[in-house]
Enzyme design. Structure first.
Site, PDB file in Angstrom:
ATOM      1  NE  ARG A 132      -3.937  -2.162   2.229  1.00 38.81           N
ATOM      2  CZ  ARG A 132      -3.939  -3.411   2.006  1.00 38.81           C
ATOM      3  NH1 ARG A 132      -3.021  -3.855   1.969  1.00 38.81           N
ATOM      4  NH2 ARG A 132      -5.319  -3.959   2.179  1.00 38.81           N
ATOM      5  CD  GLN A 147      -5.567  -9.787  -2.313  1.00 35.21           C
ATOM      6  OE1 GLN A 147      -6.035 -10.299  -3.378  1.00 35.21           O
ATOM      7  NE2 GLN A 147      -4.722 -10.070  -1.709  1.00 35.21           N
ATOM      8  CG  ASP A 166      -3.025 -13.948   4.653  1.00 35.63           C
ATOM      9  OD1 ASP A 166      -4.091 -14.473   3.832  1.00 35.63           O
ATOM     10  OD2 ASP A 166      -2.595 -12.866   4.117  1.00 35.63           O
ATOM     11  CE  LYS A 225       1.980 -15.026  -3.491  1.00 40.28           C
ATOM     12  NZ  LYS A 225       1.170 -14.154  -2.779  1.00 40.28           N
TER      13      LYS A 225
HETATM   14  O1  LIG Z   1      -5.001  -6.752   1.155  1.00 39.53           O
HETATM   15  C1  LIG Z   1      -4.236  -7.261   1.333  1.00 39.53           C
HETATM   16  O2  LIG Z   1      -2.921  -6.931   1.736  1.00 39.53           O
HETATM   17  C2  LIG Z   1      -4.579  -8.782   1.820  1.00 39.53           C
HETATM   18  C3  LIG Z   1      -5.906  -9.216   1.673  1.00 39.53           C
HETATM   19  C4  LIG Z   1      -6.256 -10.652   2.273  1.00 39.53           C
HETATM   20  O3  LIG Z   1      -7.014 -11.228   0.732  1.00 39.53           O
HETATM   21  P1  LIG Z   1      -8.686 -11.287   0.680  1.00 39.53           P
HETATM   22  O4  LIG Z   1      -9.303  -9.892   1.046  1.00 39.53           O
HETATM   23  O5  LIG Z   1      -8.602 -11.877  -0.501  1.00 39.53           O
HETATM   24  O6  LIG Z   1      -8.951 -12.365   1.683  1.00 39.53           O
HETATM   25  C5  LIG Z   1      -5.135 -11.524   2.350  1.00 39.53           C
HETATM   26  O7  LIG Z   1      -5.311 -12.812   2.417  1.00 39.53           O
HETATM   27  C6  LIG Z   1      -3.695 -11.173   1.641  1.00 39.53           C
HETATM   28  O8  LIG Z   1      -2.667 -11.859   2.074  1.00 39.53           O
HETATM   29  C7  LIG Z   1      -3.435  -9.834   1.508  1.00 39.53           C
HETATM   30  C1  LIG Z   2      -2.980 -14.827  -0.062  1.00 40.11           C
HETATM   31  C2  LIG Z   2      -1.826 -14.093   0.090  1.00 40.11           C
HETATM   32  O1  LIG Z   2      -1.302 -13.167  -0.883  1.00 40.11           O
HETATM   33  P1  LIG Z   2      -1.811 -12.564  -2.128  1.00 40.11           P
HETATM   34  O2  LIG Z   2      -3.453 -12.651  -2.029  1.00 40.11           O
HETATM   35  O3  LIG Z   2      -1.314 -11.059  -1.978  1.00 40.11           O
HETATM   36  O4  LIG Z   2      -1.160 -13.288  -3.141  1.00 40.11           O
HETATM   37  C3  LIG Z   2      -0.736 -14.486   1.188  1.00 40.11           C
HETATM   38  O5  LIG Z   2       0.230 -13.623   1.417  1.00 40.11           O
HETATM   39  O6  LIG Z   2      -0.972 -15.357   1.922  1.00 40.11           O
END
Ligand SMILES: O=C(O)C1=C[C@@H](OP(=O)(O)O)[C@@H](O)[C@H](O)C1
Ligand SMILES: C=C(OP(=O)(O)O)C(=O)O
Length: 430
Positions: free
Chosen positions: A25, A166, A310, A410
């Site tokens: 972000r 997201q 997560d 990652k």
């Molecule tokens: O906005 C973010 O930084 C994230 C949102 C989450 O995804 P979801 O909203 O799809 O659950 C999470 O699982 C991902 O690792 C990071």
């Molecule tokens: C789901 C994950 O990340 P992203 O959705 O950004 O791939 C994660 O870090 O577990």
């Protein structure tokens, strides 16, 4: 990469890496800021996901100077001017879902591509918007690469809150840049709400004003200007979860795992790890900037994972070693991460000797005394599965072989170095 992990006792101080969510972000907001003055983002770790976002923002016009653990960024005045229309998002869901709408706040043709499971992870929430606005897009069988050509228009937007937060973050970043006002309405239940709080916090830091109508809708004025800012990224609660569980399940009762850079007042949704393990009986000492974890006997519980997906894999490890039954419920979205995390964690922990079953979108775990090990397990190319299995190995009787151990890059590229520093024994090229 295959590694052999010997059963070991983890102990000592661990520097928790910076939050991946905040890092994405901050980099994006700084890259969109008005030019002239630079933003400085400190305490970064260049995981593959963060490098991916940084490289794309540079390609789109930001000027970026890289330091060992920091970036200086001069933004491109809220304009997206791609040097190359090909956008490789690697395996990062955050990157592709944040950047698709941002990329077409200026009239552009962009080709978004990805690797591994990202190729199939859902983007339909955006396709519905493109259909409504007549924005051209093309993909084959719903998979990446995705070509998008057009420009977003200000107006009324709707997103389902139960697929991925997201999409909401992507739109909250993009809509202030349009030349008119917009309203973003959230249909269905908002899951992963904590991530929207992180988005709003960084947008505010960059001077962007959003009216939050109790997460049901957001009012977003157009023609806003991102301002440069200085920012230090706090520790990552999704990552501290691994070390907290390592401390709890340690077989040596005199052990202590001290996790540094853990903001007690963080907005990160995965801060829920503290409440969940405490409820299970863990012995934690929580101070302003660190957490001390002592080995503890824990009991099964019911965990609603919809707001903190997560931490599901590592909580499954803890549950597998806790007395009685644990139910991890509302895990629908776990199936659309880097692996289907319901099936991957169940399959691999059962190979070690756990008792985990799937029931719809829940994991049902019956606690065992310890794991047997002595087998080869796979990370399913998923960093959180790799790290969970590494922590589980500490309670195996026999060594394990972990395939695809490199997947940690990652989000936590130095995970194996930290694991060894904490007393883990691994062999890489055996
Ligand atoms: O906005 C973010 O930084 C994230 C949102 C989450 O995804 P979801 O909203 O799809 O659950 C999470 O699982 C991902 O690792 C990071
Ligand atoms: C789901 C994950 O990340 P992203 O959705 O950004 O791939 C994660 O870090 O577990």
């Amino acid at each position: 990469m295959k590694i052999k992990i010997k059963p070991s006792i983890l102990n000592g101080k661990i520097e928790i890496p910076p939050s991946k969510s905040y890092s994405h972000r901050a980099v994006i907001a700084a890259a969109l800021a008005e030019g002239g003055k630079k933003s400085k983002i400190d305490n970064l770790k260049f995981s593959v996901d963060i490098t991916t976002t940084t490289d794309i923002m540079e390609n789109w016009g930001a000027k970026i100077k890289r330091f060992e653990s920091a970036l200086e960024i001069i933004g491109n005045d809220g304009k997206v001017v791609p040097k190359d229309k090909y956008v490789q998002c690697n395996e990062s869901g955050s990157t592709i879902r944040f950047l698709i709408p941002i990329g077409i706040t200026s009239e552009n043709e962009l080709i978004f591509d990805g690797k591994g499971k990202l190729v199939d992870r859902p983007l339909e929430s955006y396709y519905r918007i493109f259909d409504k606005q007549g924005i051209f897009y093309k993909n084959e069988n719903g998979k990446l690469p995705l070509t998008v050509n057009g420009k977003l228009k200000a107006g009324n937007y709707e997103i389902d809150g139960n697929i991925s937060s997201q999409f909401i973050t992507g739109l909250l970043y993009a809509l202030p840049l349009l030349d008119g006002d917009s309203k973003l309405t959230i249909n269905k239940n908002l899951e992963s709400k904590g991530y929207i709080d992180l988005t709003l916090e960084i947008l505010k830091l960059a001077g962007i004003e959003i009216v939050n109508n109790n997460y049901k809708s957001f009012d977003i004025k157009g023609n806003q200007i991102y301002k440069p800012f200085d920012y230090t990224v706090e520790g990552d609660y999704s990552q501290v979860a691994f070390w907290i569980v390592a401390g709890i399940i340690s077989a040596n009762k005199d052990n202590e795992v001290k996790c540094l850079h853990v903001n007690k007042n963080s907005l990160q949704g995965d801060r829920e790890i503290i409440e969940i393990v405490t409820r299970m009986g863990a012995n934690l000492e929580i101070l302003d900037d660190y957490v001390i974890v002592k080995p503890s006997k824990t009991k099964g519980t019911v965990i609603d994972i919809s707001q903190c997906p997560d931490i599901a894999p590592i909580l499954t490890v803890l549950a597998a070693l806790s007395e009685g039954e644990t139910r991890i419920i509302n895990g629908e979205r776990l199936r659309i991460k880097e692996s289907d995390r319901i099936t991957s964690i169940k399959t691999e922990l059962n190979k070690l000797g756990a008792n985990v079953t799937e029931e719809g979108d829940s994991l049902i775990i019956q606690g065992v005394q310890g794991f047997t090990g002595g087998v080869t397990v796979s990370a399913w190319n998923d960093h959180r599965i790799a790290m969970s299995l590494a922590i589980a190995s500490t309670r195996c009787k026999k060594e394990i072989i972990l395939e695809e151990a490199e997947s940690v890059r990652k989000s936590y590229p130095h995970f194996w170095d930290d694991f060894v520093k904490m007393g883990g024994e691994i062999e890489k090229d055996f």
